[in-house]
Design a protein around this motif. Sequence first.
Motif, PDB file in Angstrom:
ATOM      1  N   ASP A 129       7.509  -0.656   2.568  1.00 31.17           N
ATOM      2  CA  ASP A 129       8.450  -1.456   3.347  1.00 31.17           C
ATOM      3  C   ASP A 129       8.238  -1.184   4.826  1.00 31.17           C
ATOM      4  O   ASP A 129       7.812  -0.106   5.230  1.00 31.17           O
ATOM      5  CB  ASP A 129       9.899  -1.153   2.948  1.00 31.17           C
TER       6      ASP A 129
ATOM      7  N   LEU B  64       5.122 -13.105   9.986  1.00 32.65           N
ATOM      8  CA  LEU B  64       6.515 -12.780  10.295  1.00 32.65           C
ATOM      9  C   LEU B  64       6.737 -12.730  11.794  1.00 32.65           C
ATOM     10  O   LEU B  64       5.855 -12.313  12.557  1.00 32.65           O
ATOM     11  CB  LEU B  64       6.891 -11.431   9.681  1.00 32.65           C
TER      12      LEU B  64
ATOM     13  N   TYR C  31      10.697  -6.166   5.470  1.00 29.45           N
ATOM     14  CA  TYR C  31       9.926  -6.780   4.388  1.00 29.45           C
ATOM     15  C   TYR C  31       9.265  -5.706   3.526  1.00 29.45           C
ATOM     16  O   TYR C  31       9.011  -4.589   3.976  1.00 29.45           O
ATOM     17  CB  TYR C  31       8.874  -7.752   4.938  1.00 29.45           C
ATOM     18  N   GLU C  32       9.008  -6.073   2.269  1.00 26.82           N
ATOM     19  CA  GLU C  32       8.312  -5.198   1.330  1.00 26.82           C
ATOM     20  C   GLU C  32       6.971  -5.831   0.977  1.00 26.82           C
ATOM     21  O   GLU C  32       6.881  -7.044   0.762  1.00 26.82           O
ATOM     22  CB  GLU C  32       9.152  -5.003   0.063  1.00 26.82           C
ATOM     23  N   TYR C  33       5.937  -5.001   0.891  1.00 27.70           N
ATOM     24  CA  TYR C  33       4.594  -5.516   0.658  1.00 27.70           C
ATOM     25  C   TYR C  33       3.769  -4.474  -0.099  1.00 27.70           C
ATOM     26  O   TYR C  33       4.130  -3.297  -0.186  1.00 27.70           O
ATOM     27  CB  TYR C  33       3.928  -5.870   1.984  1.00 27.70           C
TER      28      TYR C  33
ATOM     29  N   TYR D 265       9.418  -2.960   9.079  1.00 25.27           N
ATOM     30  CA  TYR D 265      10.306  -3.834   9.836  1.00 25.27           C
ATOM     31  C   TYR D 265       9.639  -4.168  11.163  1.00 25.27           C
ATOM     32  O   TYR D 265       8.705  -3.495  11.617  1.00 25.27           O
ATOM     33  CB  TYR D 265      11.664  -3.157  10.072  1.00 25.27           C
TER      34      TYR D 265
ATOM     35  N   VAL E 165       9.636 -16.607   8.852  1.00 31.37           N
ATOM     36  CA  VAL E 165       8.517 -16.173   8.018  1.00 31.37           C
ATOM     37  C   VAL E 165       7.816 -17.407   7.455  1.00 31.37           C
ATOM     38  O   VAL E 165       8.461 -18.414   7.141  1.00 31.37           O
ATOM     39  CB  VAL E 165       8.997 -15.249   6.870  1.00 31.37           C
TER      40      VAL E 165
ATOM     41  N   TYR F 161       9.466  -9.193  -0.824  1.00 34.80           N
ATOM     42  CA  TYR F 161      10.729  -9.699  -0.290  1.00 34.80           C
ATOM     43  C   TYR F 161      10.689  -9.697   1.238  1.00 34.80           C
ATOM     44  O   TYR F 161       9.962  -8.926   1.866  1.00 34.80           O
ATOM     45  CB  TYR F 161      11.959  -8.951  -0.818  1.00 34.80           C
ATOM     46  N   VAL F 162      11.480 -10.596   1.796  1.00 34.34           N
ATOM     47  CA  VAL F 162      11.687 -10.675   3.238  1.00 34.34           C
ATOM     48  C   VAL F 162      13.190 -10.715   3.464  1.00 34.34           C
ATOM     49  O   VAL F 162      13.894 -11.522   2.852  1.00 34.34           O
ATOM     50  CB  VAL F 162      11.030 -11.929   3.853  1.00 34.34           C
TER      51      VAL F 162
ATOM     52  N   VAL G 106       3.484  -9.792  -0.412  1.00 30.73           N
ATOM     53  CA  VAL G 106       4.878  -9.601   0.015  1.00 30.73           C
ATOM     54  C   VAL G 106       5.822  -9.942  -1.138  1.00 30.73           C
ATOM     55  O   VAL G 106       5.717 -11.006  -1.747  1.00 30.73           O
ATOM     56  CB  VAL G 106       5.190 -10.482   1.240  1.00 30.73           C
TER      57      VAL G 106
END
Length: 633
Positions: free
Chosen positions: A252, A293, A245-247, A254, A314, A270-271, A268
């Motif tokens: 990023d 998540l 995920y990116e936040y 994991y 998520v 993307y997931v 966030v």
Amino acid sequence: MEEKKLDINSIIGFLLIFGILMYMLWQNQPTPEELEAQEKAKQEQVEAETKVKEQQNIAVTTAEDFVVSSETDSLQLVALQNKLGAFAYSATRASKEETTVESDLLALTFSNKGGYLSEVRLKDYVDFKDNPIYIIKDNNAGFNINFGTTDSRILNTKDLYFEPSVTKNGDVTVVSMKLKVSESKFLEYRYELKQGDYMMDFTIRSQGLSDVINSSQDINLDWNIKTYRHAKSISYENRYTELVYEYEGGKDDYLGQRELSEDKAEDVTYVAFKQHFFTSILLTDTPFKSAVLESRNLVQNEDVDTVYTKAMAVKLPLEFKGGEINQSMNWYYGPSDYKILKAYDRNLDEIVPLGWGIFGWINKHLFIPFFAFLGGFLPYGIAIIVMTISIKLLMSFVQYKQFLSQAKLKILKPELDEIREKYKDNKMKAQQETMALQTKAGASPMAGCIPALIQLPVFYALFQFFPSAFDLRQKPFLWAEDLSSYDTIMELPFKIPFYGDHVSLFPLLASIAIFFYMQLTTGQNMQSQPQQEGMPDMGKMMKYMMYFSPIMMLFFFNNYASGLSLYYFVSNLISIGIILVIKNFILDEDKIHAQIQEKKKKPRKESRFQQKMKEMMEQAEKQKQIQQNQKRK
């Protein structure tokens, strides 16, 4: 009392009544035309009832509890109102059918129940058994919005039926799924599928639901999946299956490979439910304020758990601004291919595990472009060999420096042994003299360590590169059917712990090459390293390593990608060749010995580090002398 008897007059009367009744029935029987009309009316009634049933299949959590018939419409509508409130309108108009659309890359099936995808098939790929690649199929994935209503109900979109519509505009296919309160009030999922693209535009929006959805309660989006196994080695595939995920504006992270991993993040964007070579990604340009998540490992026993690898989920909050929901997003269903993901310019290339820091930089800017260039005109197995040769030749000067340092130490070994013998009762003095001799001769042990450290980033970068190289997937070479999976030359009738139930040839060849390489390098080290009193026997330790390393390689890589084992095999063969050339044709020990003697005669300026080390050793020696004098007193 006189007994009554049935006389002749009574019998005649009964016969007359029976005759009159029979005549009346005969007179009133329907004509053939009337019989045909009655039959037709019955048929029309059955068809009407069937049509009503089909049109009134209901999309509620207990929709299957309702039996639709023309005789119970009013009762059913009351029940639906009690269950769904305003959304009863949509329930009476929906059906259980599915909606199917395709592009040149994707075949998608949308379930009208829930409005989400029930199947996603990648048209250009098959798994290790030549079956189509499905990312979603047979209810392995779910998508749901949970919300409260103004009349105190809690509803889940996964249980409600949406009305679909499909429109095409050139190369774009638009699928609209609407959950309706009326024709002008609805919640819509809008998907836009483009030709030649694995990325879909996706929008969740509501219209006119400010008086239906309770804005004081949380509106949560839940997305989950159980990832299918697609590769021959489920353990190897599972190792590279993870939630990424990116936040917070570009960071990023994991969840890792633990049995159960959980985390929370803010802002966030993307997931990604990343499988080894395929991935599902939900993206947004307007960050979700938070995310909860979870990732759970589903492979407890590789002989039994062979369908799924991990379960990932998520929970994301949706905002209800101005009385409406309006969230623009994207779906990606496609390969975990660095080149494809990088082209979107949305930081998706971070999903591919190429290593952190300098390791990732080497892969992204050197190895990936170079391998793509070679793969453009060479078979991929040959491309690996050519790439390995190029890297080894480029790093050959490092090996030369390392081997030269070892040769110098080997030549100095007799003199170093003399120093240790001379000062055997004064270890500190022995170390000072040893350092002084090595400095004058230019044969410091550090000179051999530094070249080895220079090779480490390249070694680790390649270790990350080959398992992540999508281009190697299902590419054959020699006896290997798939360079992204293990090769097999023999199936075993039993399973060896940590090894497996098969024999892979490339790891076996790589282990043999490592053994001979270590014989050359470790043997040189053993000759150049004198045994110090009170210290572990370095010769024995190196000898153990010479046997342990190939065995570890054999066990560790038996289930790894054959492309990686091919690289190690070729790499060690080249290293052996380079060392033999350096030893037999480049380095002249007599010449090196003469050079060392010349250097010893010349005054050599010590570096600051060497001066500092010398001072520390002298101070330690003085402290030791003081302590010994105090003990004597």
